[in-house]
Design an enzyme around this catalytic site. Sequence first.
Site, PDB file in Angstrom:
ATOM      1  N   CYS B  50     107.942 168.895  40.577  1.00 43.59           N
ATOM      2  CA  CYS B  50     107.743 167.485  40.953  1.00 43.59           C
ATOM      3  C   CYS B  50     108.442 166.517  39.991  1.00 43.59           C
ATOM      4  CB  CYS B  50     106.270 167.139  41.075  1.00 43.59           C
ATOM      5  SG  CYS B  50     105.266 167.612  39.656  1.00 43.59           S
ATOM      6  N   HIS B 157     100.544 165.504  38.616  1.00 43.29           N
ATOM      7  CA  HIS B 157     101.648 165.393  39.571  1.00 43.29           C
ATOM      8  C   HIS B 157     102.514 164.181  39.239  1.00 43.29           C
ATOM      9  CE1 HIS B 157     103.721 166.372  43.208  1.00 43.29           C
ATOM     10  NE2 HIS B 157     103.467 165.216  43.791  1.00 43.29           N
ATOM     11  N   ASP B 175     105.776 161.362  47.938  1.00 40.00           N
ATOM     12  CA  ASP B 175     105.390 162.655  47.352  1.00 40.00           C
ATOM     13  C   ASP B 175     106.471 163.708  47.644  1.00 40.00           C
ATOM     14  OD1 ASP B 175     104.068 165.015  46.601  1.00 40.00           O
ATOM     15  OD2 ASP B 175     102.122 164.164  47.122  1.00 40.00           O
TER      16      ASP B 175
END
Lengths: 230, 230
Positions: B50, B157, B175
């Site tokens: 991520c 995250h 995302d």
Amino acid sequence: LFKKTLPSNCISLNSRDGQQIFQESYQSGHSACFFPLVSQFRTQDEPAFCALTSMVMILNALEIDPGSIWKGPWRWYDERMLLGCPPLKVVIRIGMNYDEFLSATVCNKLSVVNVRVDDNSDIRKFRECVQMCTKSDKCFLVATYSRCALNQNGGGHFSPIGGYHPEKDMILLLDTARFKYPPHWISIESLFNAMKVIDDITGNFSFCQLTGTSVTIVQTCVLNIHSNFR
Amino acid sequence: LFKKTLPSNCISLNSRDGQQIFQESYQSGHSACFFPLVSQFRTQDEPAFCALTSMVMILNALEIDPGSIWKGPWRWYDERMLLGCPPLKVVIRIGMNYDEFLSATVCNKLSVVNVRVDDNSDIRKFRECVQMCTKSDKCFLVATYSRCALNQNGGGHFSPIGGYHPEKDMILLLDTARFKYPPHWISIESLFNAMKVIDDITGNFSFCQLTGTSVTIVQTCVLNIHSNFR
């Protein structure tokens, strides 16, 4: 090479004009396909993967479960997981042609309406398809066309269509070769003419309409590739 | 696993409500960052990428030339080309922490304004940053936060922020774990609280503001990683 300059017949989505066209297109109802598609926008993993990446974007936009693991515990589509395609080492070298693409769409649970374009084709039929699909978040269009005919750098190319502007009669190409061109608006007429160009291997370029989910048995597709398209 | 259901505090961008929030946000001028970012939207190449993918999206959105070849003759950023990161096999296994991310941003030609969030932090400062950056196509925000605190599946995250809605005080998280969650709107307050959660390794989660181009020498960054952040 770092990117190419868009020819003057193309308007970058990121530009002020491009965003304005998007807003008008959205108001007209002809960008219903935009949000699901752009939410799955990808750069093609290899310079010749335009067909595979266009298909992956649509499979993920349709939220189709591949039924097999991508990475970790997750099921998800990427280019290396598609069924019924020529061997990847071949696709990396020479890409895919339109017949191979069509066959692979069916193997990967997509229902396909395929329209061949030639000198006798009527642009109205293409426009009707664009008008219908861009109003839906369950129907997506992929066009194959000659980049040369659009004054772009390169040869045959696959792109998903991400929106339509009725008054300007323009469509949005979500070009997966993002290392080369950004997403851009172009007139339907230019794209249609670029689909009429004859490809050495498969004849004219074309377009197709993809929805989920077909029930075709995978083995049949694999056989098709060898018997009909090779 | 095939995707997760968004918790009720999140509104999918693809939903009717999510698109309506986007339209209002765009009219307010707070989605100037959306089109460049979404044009470079990626699925992270590995479940723990991520941080890398958030950085790649921003580097490509800023049209920074990596000065090195991606594939074929093309220069372009992907996760495996970033400088100053821990070894990829480590990142694949455990991801990156916020300090490593900050260090790598500088190595990769980004100027970074880093804001640490803790229990004494003021949400107004975060909101000001969001209001400023979302109005620009040259300034992007990345937040690190606890997914748990948002009722989402997972731990720490990284996400780029793709837009802001002033009246609803909501932000759009693009995302990169698209195999898990679609892009979604969430209240700034929820996100801010999720940044306050303490991470075992680096303390609180945080956010930073990225613009191009820094002039820091790469070697300095690499030394920094070893001397200060490890």
